[in-house]
Write a protein that holds these residues in place. Structure first.
Motif, PDB file in Angstrom:
ATOM      1  N   UNK A  91       0.823  -1.201   0.000  1.00  0.00           N
ATOM      2  CA  UNK A  91       0.000   0.000   0.000  1.00  0.00           C
ATOM      3  C   UNK A  91       0.862   1.259   0.000  1.00  0.00           C
ATOM      4  N   UNK A  92       1.739   1.380   0.977  1.00  0.00           N
ATOM      5  CA  UNK A  92       2.592   2.559   1.064  1.00  0.00           C
ATOM      6  C   UNK A  92       3.978   2.178   1.559  1.00  0.00           C
ATOM      7  N   UNK A  93       4.975   2.900   1.054  1.00  0.00           N
ATOM      8  CA  UNK A  93       6.362   2.801   1.509  1.00  0.00           C
ATOM      9  C   UNK A  93       6.819   4.235   1.743  1.00  0.00           C
ATOM     10  N   UNK A  94       7.341   4.499   2.931  1.00  0.00           N
ATOM     11  CA  UNK A  94       7.839   5.852   3.208  1.00  0.00           C
ATOM     12  C   UNK A  94       8.986   5.782   4.206  1.00  0.00           C
ATOM     13  N   UNK A  95       9.936   6.706   4.038  1.00  0.00           N
ATOM     14  CA  UNK A  95      11.091   6.809   4.926  1.00  0.00           C
ATOM     15  C   UNK A  95      11.211   8.267   5.351  1.00  0.00           C
ATOM     16  N   UNK A  96      11.481   8.473   6.634  1.00  0.00           N
ATOM     17  CA  UNK A  96      11.695   9.806   7.169  1.00  0.00           C
ATOM     18  C   UNK A  96      12.823  10.483   6.396  1.00  0.00           C
ATOM     19  N   UNK A  97      12.684  11.778   6.150  1.00  0.00           N
ATOM     20  CA  UNK A  97      13.653  12.490   5.310  1.00  0.00           C
ATOM     21  C   UNK A  97      15.094  12.370   5.812  1.00  0.00           C
ATOM     22  N   UNK A  98      15.283  12.291   7.119  1.00  0.00           N
ATOM     23  CA  UNK A  98      16.642  12.186   7.679  1.00  0.00           C
ATOM     24  C   UNK A  98      17.283  10.826   7.403  1.00  0.00           C
ATOM     25  N   UNK A 116       6.779 -12.363   5.073  1.00  0.00           N
ATOM     26  CA  UNK A 116       5.439 -12.766   4.654  1.00  0.00           C
ATOM     27  C   UNK A 116       5.495 -13.999   3.739  1.00  0.00           C
ATOM     28  N   UNK A 117       6.550 -14.110   2.940  1.00  0.00           N
ATOM     29  CA  UNK A 117       6.712 -15.312   2.109  1.00  0.00           C
ATOM     30  C   UNK A 117       6.902 -16.537   2.996  1.00  0.00           C
ATOM     31  N   UNK A 118       7.699 -16.396   4.045  1.00  0.00           N
ATOM     32  CA  UNK A 118       7.936 -17.521   4.955  1.00  0.00           C
ATOM     33  C   UNK A 118       6.664 -17.903   5.707  1.00  0.00           C
ATOM     34  N   UNK A 119       5.885 -16.924   6.093  1.00  0.00           N
ATOM     35  CA  UNK A 119       4.683 -17.182   6.898  1.00  0.00           C
ATOM     36  C   UNK A 119       3.467 -17.559   6.064  1.00  0.00           C
ATOM     37  N   UNK A 120       3.363 -17.040   4.819  1.00  0.00           N
ATOM     38  CA  UNK A 120       2.131 -17.208   4.037  1.00  0.00           C
ATOM     39  C   UNK A 120       2.351 -17.744   2.630  1.00  0.00           C
ATOM     40  N   UNK A 121       3.584 -18.035   2.256  1.00  0.00           N
ATOM     41  CA  UNK A 121       3.838 -18.583   0.927  1.00  0.00           C
ATOM     42  C   UNK A 121       3.651 -17.578  -0.201  1.00  0.00           C
ATOM     43  N   UNK A 122       3.874 -16.303   0.069  1.00  0.00           N
ATOM     44  CA  UNK A 122       3.728 -15.273  -0.951  1.00  0.00           C
ATOM     45  C   UNK A 122       4.720 -15.516  -2.085  1.00  0.00           C
ATOM     46  N   UNK A 123       4.223 -15.403  -3.308  1.00  0.00           N
ATOM     47  CA  UNK A 123       5.070 -15.610  -4.483  1.00  0.00           C
ATOM     48  C   UNK A 123       5.140 -14.378  -5.381  1.00  0.00           C
ATOM     49  N   UNK A 124       4.390 -13.334  -5.037  1.00  0.00           N
ATOM     50  CA  UNK A 124       4.416 -12.124  -5.845  1.00  0.00           C
ATOM     51  C   UNK A 124       3.902 -10.940  -5.052  1.00  0.00           C
ATOM     52  N   UNK A 125       4.234  -9.756  -5.545  1.00  0.00           N
ATOM     53  CA  UNK A 125       3.699  -8.556  -4.916  1.00  0.00           C
ATOM     54  C   UNK A 125       3.058  -7.685  -5.984  1.00  0.00           C
ATOM     55  N   UNK A 126       2.163  -6.842  -5.526  1.00  0.00           N
ATOM     56  CA  UNK A 126       1.550  -5.832  -6.358  1.00  0.00           C
ATOM     57  C   UNK A 126       1.653  -4.500  -5.631  1.00  0.00           C
ATOM     58  N   UNK A 127       1.705  -3.444  -6.410  1.00  0.00           N
ATOM     59  CA  UNK A 127       1.657  -2.093  -5.864  1.00  0.00           C
ATOM     60  C   UNK A 127       1.125  -1.193  -6.951  1.00  0.00           C
ATOM     61  N   UNK A 128       0.639  -0.024  -6.571  1.00  0.00           N
ATOM     62  CA  UNK A 128       0.267   0.964  -7.571  1.00  0.00           C
ATOM     63  C   UNK A 128       1.180   2.168  -7.425  1.00  0.00           C
ATOM     64  N   UNK A 129       1.514   2.749  -8.566  1.00  0.00           N
ATOM     65  CA  UNK A 129       2.406   3.909  -8.603  1.00  0.00           C
ATOM     66  C   UNK A 129       1.826   4.902  -9.591  1.00  0.00           C
ATOM     67  N   UNK A 130       1.790   6.170  -9.195  1.00  0.00           N
ATOM     68  CA  UNK A 130       1.330   7.196 -10.121  1.00  0.00           C
ATOM     69  C   UNK A 130       2.467   7.533 -11.094  1.00  0.00           C
ATOM     70  N   UNK A 131       2.119   7.818 -12.340  1.00  0.00           N
ATOM     71  CA  UNK A 131       3.152   8.190 -13.309  1.00  0.00           C
ATOM     72  C   UNK A 131       3.970   9.383 -12.796  1.00  0.00           C
ATOM     73  N   UNK A 132       5.275   9.297 -13.002  1.00  0.00           N
ATOM     74  CA  UNK A 132       6.162  10.373 -12.567  1.00  0.00           C
ATOM     75  C   UNK A 132       6.774  10.162 -11.193  1.00  0.00           C
ATOM     76  N   UNK A 133       6.315   9.157 -10.451  1.00  0.00           N
ATOM     77  CA  UNK A 133       6.902   8.859  -9.139  1.00  0.00           C
ATOM     78  C   UNK A 133       8.117   7.964  -9.383  1.00  0.00           C
ATOM     79  N   UNK A 134       9.202   8.583  -9.830  1.00  0.00           N
ATOM     80  CA  UNK A 134      10.377   7.809 -10.230  1.00  0.00           C
ATOM     81  C   UNK A 134      11.033   7.085  -9.065  1.00  0.00           C
ATOM     82  N   UNK A 135      10.963   7.633  -7.851  1.00  0.00           N
ATOM     83  CA  UNK A 135      11.560   6.944  -6.701  1.00  0.00           C
ATOM     84  C   UNK A 135      10.873   5.603  -6.478  1.00  0.00           C
ATOM     85  N   UNK A 136       9.550   5.579  -6.526  1.00  0.00           N
ATOM     86  CA  UNK A 136       8.826   4.316  -6.346  1.00  0.00           C
ATOM     87  C   UNK A 136       9.049   3.379  -7.519  1.00  0.00           C
TER      88      UNK A 136
END
Length: 180
Positions: A91-98, A116-136
């Protein structure tokens, strides 16, 4: 869990330098809201939602804590998709500016995915990114490369679908299968 996932989990959860990564708790909700607000890149949710997230989705989220005081300096909020329980929706990834520019977002994402892979067998991730968010875009492209995964992209929500005014489209990034 594959051997590579086990190695990844140990590598990122036990790194001695930098912030310690663990699960968030309700007491972290206000700090996560502040970090998201200060990011100036994320859609800011209500403070209430961050408190609920830390209570109800702590098992699929991660927080980076500064040493020695343990205050949150970064986070990843995520959940398992109900109709695709081996897919982690970030959903979201954020780091304090410092603490930016030190690879903490990548560490958080790798550590969370390994756990989460170890606990639930996750094999893939999804995320949404707005165009122009080059850091993400770079964060998730490098994640895919580290894990030998492909990235598929498609518009999930058009800007006009958002009822609260102008909004950029949200592009779904589907990453998998994860191999290590």
């Amino acid at each position: 869990m594959t051997a590579a996932q086990a190695d990844l989990s140990a590598e990122f959860l036990e790194m001695p330098e930098g912030p310690r990564i663990d699960r968030p708790d309700v007491a972290d909700g206000a700090a996560l809201w502040r970090i998201a607000k200060d990011s100036e890149a994320l859609d800011l949710n209500s403070s209430y939602s961050y408190l609920l997230w830390c209570r109800d989705f702590a098992g699929t989220s991660a927080v980076a804590r500064a040493e020695p005081d343990g205050r949150p300096v970064g986070f990843v909020t995520a959940y398992l998709r109900p109709d695709r329980p081996r897919t982690l929706l970030v959903w979201q990834v954020a780091v304090d500016s410092a603490h930016r520019g030190r690879g903490l977002a990548a560490r958080l994402l790798d550590a969370l995915t390994a756990r989460v892979a170890a606990e639930h067998g996750v094999t893939g991730i999804e995320t949404t990114i707005t165009p122009g968010n080059t850091a993400s875009e770079r964060l998730f492209a490098s994640f895919a490369a580290r894990h030998g995964a492909t990235v598929e992209r498609e518009v999930l929500f058009e800007g006009r679908q958002f009822p609260d005014g102008p909004h950029a489209p949200e592009v779904l990034h589907r990453i998998g299968p994860l191999t290590g």
